[in-house]
Design a protein around this motif. Sequence first.
Motif, PDB file in Angstrom:
ATOM      1  N   UNK A   1       0.062  -4.348  -2.342  1.00 51.19           N
ATOM      2  CA  UNK A   1       1.047  -5.357  -1.962  1.00 51.19           C
ATOM      3  C   UNK A   1       1.371  -5.241  -0.476  1.00 51.19           C
ATOM      4  N   UNK A   2       1.509  -4.007   0.027  1.00 51.70           N
ATOM      5  CA  UNK A   2       1.801  -3.806   1.450  1.00 51.70           C
ATOM      6  C   UNK A   2       0.688  -4.371   2.322  1.00 51.70           C
ATOM      7  N   UNK A   3      -0.569  -4.153   1.916  1.00 48.64           N
ATOM      8  CA  UNK A   3      -1.687  -4.694   2.672  1.00 48.64           C
ATOM      9  C   UNK A   3      -1.706  -6.208   2.682  1.00 48.64           C
ATOM     10  N   UNK A   4      -1.377  -6.825   1.550  1.00 52.75           N
ATOM     11  CA  UNK A   4      -1.326  -8.281   1.478  1.00 52.75           C
ATOM     12  C   UNK A   4      -0.208  -8.838   2.352  1.00 52.75           C
ATOM     13  N   UNK A   5       0.950  -8.179   2.320  1.00 54.39           N
ATOM     14  CA  UNK A   5       2.070  -8.638   3.144  1.00 54.39           C
ATOM     15  C   UNK A   5       1.728  -8.554   4.626  1.00 54.39           C
ATOM     16  N   UNK A   6       1.125  -7.436   5.052  1.00 53.97           N
ATOM     17  CA  UNK A   6       0.777  -7.287   6.461  1.00 53.97           C
ATOM     18  C   UNK A   6      -0.302  -8.282   6.869  1.00 53.97           C
ATOM     19  N   UNK A   7      -1.219  -8.582   5.960  1.00 54.39           N
ATOM     20  CA  UNK A   7      -2.251  -9.580   6.245  1.00 54.39           C
ATOM     21  C   UNK A   7      -1.617 -10.938   6.541  1.00 54.39           C
ATOM     22  N   UNK A   8      -0.589 -11.310   5.756  1.00 52.89           N
ATOM     23  CA  UNK A   8       0.074 -12.594   5.983  1.00 52.89           C
ATOM     24  C   UNK A   8       0.953 -12.569   7.227  1.00 52.89           C
ATOM     25  N   UNK A   9       1.535 -11.421   7.555  1.00 55.86           N
ATOM     26  CA  UNK A   9       2.303 -11.302   8.800  1.00 55.86           C
ATOM     27  C   UNK A   9       1.387 -11.568   9.991  1.00 55.86           C
ATOM     28  N   UNK A  10       0.218 -10.937  10.001  1.00 60.91           N
ATOM     29  CA  UNK A  10      -0.725 -11.150  11.097  1.00 60.91           C
ATOM     30  C   UNK A  10      -1.183 -12.599  11.164  1.00 60.91           C
ATOM     31  N   UNK A  11      -1.393 -13.213  10.020  1.00 55.84           N
ATOM     32  CA  UNK A  11      -1.860 -14.603  10.004  1.00 55.84           C
ATOM     33  C   UNK A  11      -0.787 -15.564  10.510  1.00 55.84           C
ATOM     34  N   UNK A  12       0.473 -15.225  10.288  1.00 52.56           N
ATOM     35  CA  UNK A  12       1.564 -16.101  10.686  1.00 52.56           C
ATOM     36  C   UNK A  12       1.802 -16.090  12.187  1.00 52.56           C
ATOM     37  N   UNK A  13       1.294 -15.073  12.885  1.00 49.65           N
ATOM     38  CA  UNK A  13       1.575 -14.918  14.311  1.00 49.65           C
ATOM     39  C   UNK A  13       0.586 -15.714  15.157  1.00 49.65           C
TER      40      UNK A  13
END
Length: 387
Positions: A44-56
Amino acid sequence: MCVLLPLALCALVASCQAVSPPQQSLGPLPLLSRACNDVDVLGVAGLALQDINRDRKDGYVLSLNRVNDVREHRQNGLGSLFYLTLDVLETSCHVLSRKAWKDCGERHFHESVYGQCKAVFYINRPRRVLYLPAYNCTLRPVARRRIQFTCPDCPGPINPSYPQVLEAATQSLAKYNNESTSKQYSLVKVTRASSQWVFGPSYFVEYLIKESPCAKSQDSSCSLQPSDSEPVGLCTGSLSRRHLEKWVSVSCNFFEAQAPAPGGEKSAVNQGPESLPKVEEPQKKDLDPTPSPSKAVPRGSVQYLPDLNKSEDLDEVTPEDFEGKNPHEALPVQLDLTTNPQGETLDVSSLFLGPTEKLVVLPFPKGLRSAECPGPAQKDNPLVLPP
């Protein structure tokens, strides 16, 4: 007797119905503390960080160094909301490259930028829904005075707006254009800069480039590239001098073309595989884009803090000054979707094909961490681990 038996059975049925609690009244369960190194928590942490990077849209891809804290809020048949505190490190990939953080190279210690992200992440495994409602990150470079004692000769960061930095960027890009057989490129923005004295002054730069409409043979007659054109790559270059001699180096990495999804961005909902992965993030090309909730606001931000020690005189600081002191600067990261201790509802109906209930979001947990947190760090240098 025959008349009394049916009456008794009817009374028993009526009493059972009276004491049975209505299932619809059940609400979300209390927050659960989870172990930071659990396989599903890391997933879950990896998925959340993946979306954080994509949002930037600016900066460098963040990688997961460790899970600092995690709580799970189960939503009574609607999946779970995870409240995550993640310790992160900057990589060498620009966010416009859209590379997965696991595919990006680590920074050298003297270039390290570390930080912390707080994120709320929703996951519904039966419906294969993933969604990042909100996040906030705070980043800071490792204090220069601490790097000096480990690597006194390492390059040090300088202001990207210095004339010497612009000269290093333009001359290294000119070298690249001269060696190109057809396409030409122009400078968009210097993203990092550092300097070092070797046999003379040396300047090291990273910068974004955009494609020029001019072919190499059209330099004198070609019009300028429109100012709103998108960056197509990231270059690293250097310029070193000794007396009248100079040395220039350059290397460029180009971004892969990103096909825009309907709605303007790729969404992290409606997971394609039959079951969600536990550690490895899903391939986003297998996802069916779904619009974000209509009431959604910008999901989060990344704040960069300066090196608070850069103004101190390094000649007056000794290694003994660090003994017994916390090697970290404060990293204020706040994320509160609500301050109501009873929680507030979050409308995620647009993430589902049919009608659904609303989620309940609680204030982000504060205070003591879960008992089995933080988890082990990928990079355990104390200078890049937030407290």
